[in-house]
Design a protein around this motif. Structure first.
Motif, PDB file in Angstrom:
ATOM      1  N   ALA A   1       0.758  -1.319   0.063  1.00 13.86           N
ATOM      2  CA  ALA A   1       0.008   0.045   0.115  1.00 13.86           C
ATOM      3  C   ALA A   1       0.802   1.143   0.120  1.00 13.86           C
ATOM      4  O   ALA A   1       1.921   1.320   0.525  1.00 13.86           O
ATOM      5  CB  ALA A   1      -0.853  -0.125   1.139  1.00 13.86           C
ATOM      6  N   ASP A   2       0.253   2.504  -0.588  1.00 13.95           N
ATOM      7  CA  ASP A   2       0.981   3.564  -0.621  1.00 13.95           C
ATOM      8  C   ASP A   2       0.501   4.186   0.770  1.00 13.95           C
ATOM      9  O   ASP A   2      -0.629   4.794   0.837  1.00 13.95           O
ATOM     10  CB  ASP A   2       0.551   4.372  -1.751  1.00 13.95           C
ATOM     11  N   ASP A   3       1.429   4.496   1.598  1.00 11.98           N
ATOM     12  CA  ASP A   3       1.003   5.053   2.777  1.00 11.98           C
ATOM     13  C   ASP A   3       0.613   6.568   2.840  1.00 11.98           C
ATOM     14  O   ASP A   3      -0.254   7.183   3.843  1.00 11.98           O
ATOM     15  CB  ASP A   3       2.271   5.050   3.789  1.00 11.98           C
ATOM     16  N   THR A   4       0.769   7.261   1.865  1.00 12.37           N
ATOM     17  CA  THR A   4       0.457   8.658   1.514  1.00 12.37           C
ATOM     18  C   THR A   4      -0.765   8.676   0.846  1.00 12.37           C
ATOM     19  O   THR A   4      -1.584   9.820   0.901  1.00 12.37           O
ATOM     20  CB  THR A   4       1.396   9.336   0.704  1.00 12.37           C
ATOM     21  N   VAL A   5      -1.675   7.596   0.514  1.00 14.61           N
ATOM     22  CA  VAL A   5      -2.935   7.425  -0.071  1.00 14.61           C
ATOM     23  C   VAL A   5      -3.979   7.006   0.902  1.00 14.61           C
ATOM     24  O   VAL A   5      -3.631   6.332   1.726  1.00 14.61           O
ATOM     25  CB  VAL A   5      -2.954   6.648  -1.299  1.00 14.61           C
ATOM     26  N   PRO A   6      -5.020   7.970   1.291  1.00 17.62           N
ATOM     27  CA  PRO A   6      -6.193   7.465   2.072  1.00 17.62           C
ATOM     28  C   PRO A   6      -6.873   6.251   1.675  1.00 17.62           C
ATOM     29  O   PRO A   6      -7.365   6.184   0.496  1.00 17.62           O
ATOM     30  CB  PRO A   6      -7.072   8.521   2.286  1.00 17.62           C
ATOM     31  N   TYR A   7      -7.079   5.305   2.263  1.00 14.77           N
ATOM     32  CA  TYR A   7      -7.768   4.166   2.080  1.00 14.77           C
ATOM     33  C   TYR A   7      -8.959   4.003   2.885  1.00 14.77           C
ATOM     34  O   TYR A   7      -9.626   2.904   3.409  1.00 14.77           O
ATOM     35  CB  TYR A   7      -6.918   2.856   1.970  1.00 14.77           C
ATOM     36  N   VAL A   8      -9.693   5.050   3.202  1.00 18.95           N
ATOM     37  CA  VAL A   8     -10.654   5.081   4.100  1.00 18.95           C
ATOM     38  C   VAL A   8     -12.184   4.912   3.096  1.00 18.95           C
ATOM     39  O   VAL A   8     -12.261   5.337   2.142  1.00 18.95           O
ATOM     40  CB  VAL A   8     -11.153   6.619   4.736  1.00 18.95           C
TER      41      VAL A   8
END
Length: 535
Positions: free
Chosen positions: A408-415
């Motif tokens: 996963a890209d930690d800078t992208v929100p996966y909410v």
């Protein structure tokens, strides 16, 4: 002989010169009987032939396929246990020839598993030996009647669509043509089981077929206007009076297209009926609504049967849990005694595992039935899907943690806006399957991404893979892939339950796979946070 003839049989000739029984109806349909047991095959063929059916027979599954290709039958009766092509494989291959061909499976096994496998393979009915002739004839006649009705209904619907388009264009300009069209539609729709109501924007009911009058409880009353139609008392499924604007005919007149609106209709006699409606409209040249069309069907009896099924499942699962609990308690005591005496406890642990497996199957069956009948009750809250996946992996044990990687890209929100416990179950099911159907040390990858307003979770394994035919059916109830049969331990409900849960939260789930190379299960959920600005 497994087949018991009816009492009125007094003569049956053999061979091509076979004579019908007195009073038998001739030309009742072509039946193909496939059975490697000569006595059973000939008994069915002689009795059906004597009752007016044209009977073809085959000694094996391969011969049955060849005969079906030569002269397509109306119904196929096949034994379940044959070699090398058994009844289930024959059923699937017959449906490649004709998808709607009715197949009736006949077997000496009366277990639930055989019945479920037969229906998953596409069988229309399942009969257990020893057979009663009247039961066989009823099953054959029902299969023929159902197929004929389906063909006729399909033709009627195609014709109806053509007629409606033509009549809507000329409805205001040609009054005489309209009357003729209405008469043709009444004739066309008179024999349909579904109710059909057509109204125009002025409030006139142009047509209400006999089925519509029966479902709504009208006899000779005038149904010429929408006001008369709206006089029927209608409630929602909670028992509250349905708002005038939410009635099916009014929704269609507003230009809405909707499917399966279910309401409680209270007939003038006071009888309550469950009615499901589908509505559409035909627009005039200016774009406004010219005609509203509502097709509805009475599902009261269907709902009653579903309730009986739910009660039956609930009764079975309840009655099975008590002995399982007693077994588990007893085995626990035996296990402690064995430990105290220094005896190996593996047999007792094996019993515990099997009890746990059966309990899990009962849980799946109960939940699937509940979701179908009552829907998915959700507690939707914002949650980070990346953290949820990590939490599920942590709870699976050290062996799983070593094999699963999360990308996963930690800078992208996966909410996403979802029900945590439900989504944890779905993710856990996908990860557990990936581990189960892969080699013992093969890696599994959980990859998160964000596309537009969707969050995607891909669960990727390098396992045995799934065939294209299996992939199409994988999320259906009771279905298990043929490649997974040696490892499967449940009822085939896990992915079906996962699909119901995901769809209830506005998402979707699918799979892509290559046999021998692995599978990718993709879970899509609506995002609850705006996408990251580009640049």
């Amino acid at each position: 002989m497994d087949l018991a003839p009816p009492a009125h049989v007094d003569r049956v000739a053999s061979g091509a010169g076979r004579l019908p029984w007195p009073g038998a109806r001739l030309g009742r349909g072509r039946i193909l009987v496939v059975d490697d047991d000569e006595d059973s095959r000939e008994a069915v063929a002689i009795l059906l032939g004597g009752d007016g059916f044209e009977v073809l027979s085959a000694v094996s599954g391969e011969a049955g396929l060849a005969e079906a290709r030569r002269a397509l039958p109306d119904v196929v009766l096949t034994d379940l246990q044959m070699r090398p092509v058994g009844g289930l494989e024959l059923c699937r291959r017959l449906h490649e020839i004709d998808h709607d061909l009715p197949v009736i499976v006949i077997t000496g096994a009366s277990d639930l598993r055989s019945a479920l496998e037969s229906f998953r393979a596409g069988a229309q009915d399942y009969l257990v030996k020893p057979l009663q002739y009247d039961t066989v004839v009823r099953s054959v006649e029902h299969a023929i009647a159902r197929r004929d009705a389906k063909r006729e209904q399909g033709e009627l619907y195609r014709t109806l669509n053509e007629r409606l388009v033509l009549s809507s264009i000329r409805e205001q300009e040609h009054a005489e043509a309209e009357a003729r069209q209405r008469a043709q539609l009444n004739t066309l729709l008179g024999n349909l089981d579904e109710g059909v109501v057509i109204a125009d924007s002025s409030g006139r009911v142009l047509m209400a077929n006999a089925a519509a009058r029966t479902i709504l409880g009208f006899r000779d009353e005038d149904l010429g206007t929408i006001a008369a139609l709206n006089a029927v008392e209608v409630h929602d499924l909670e028992g509250r009076p349905l708002a005038h604007a939410e009635r099916p005919i009014m929704r269609a007149l507003r230009g809405e297209h909707f499917v399966d609106q279910e309401v409680l209709c209270i007939r003038p006699s006071g009888e309550r009926r469950r009615v499901v409606s589908t509505g559409a409209c035909v627009n005039a040249d200016r774009g406004d609504v010219a005609l509203a069309i509502v097709v509805f069907r009475d599902v009261t009896e269907l709902k009653r049967l579903e309730q009986q099924r739910d009660e039956y499942v609930s009764l079975i699962t309840h009655d099975l849990r008590s002995p399982l609990s007693a077994i588990l308690l007893s085995v626990g005591g035996i296990k402690r005694s064995m430990e105290q005496m220094g005896m190996p406890v593996r047999p007792a642990e094996r019993v515990e595992r099997n009890v746990a497996r059966m309990t899990g199957m009962l849980d799946e069956l109960t939940e699937a039935t509940s979701l179908e009948s009552h829907g998915v009750a959700l507690q939707r809250l914002p949650l980070d899907l990346q953290k949820l996946v990590a939490s599920v992996v942590d709870g699976m044990g050290d062996a799983a943690v070593r094999r699963i990687t999360i990308d996963a890209d930690d800078t992208v929100p996966y909410v996403v806006l979802g029900d945590r416990s439900r989504l944890e179950r779905v993710v856990g099911n996908l990860l557990a399957n990936a581990l189960k159907y892969s080699a013992e040390e093969a890696p599994v990858n959980a990859r998160l991404s964000r596309t537009g307003n969707e969050v995607e979770l891909d669960v990727i394994d390098r396992g045995i893979g799934i065939s294209p035919d299996d992939a199409k059916m994988l999320f259906h109830r009771y279905y298990r892939a043929s490649t997974a049969s040696d490892r499967a331990s449940g009822l085939g409900l896990g992915l079906y339950i996962a699909r119901l849960i995901v769809e209830a939260q506005g998402g979707r789930i699918d799979v892509s796979s290559v046999l021998g190379q692995g599978s990718t299960f993709r879970l899509f959920l609506p995002s609850h946070s705006p996408p990251k600005p580009s640049g």
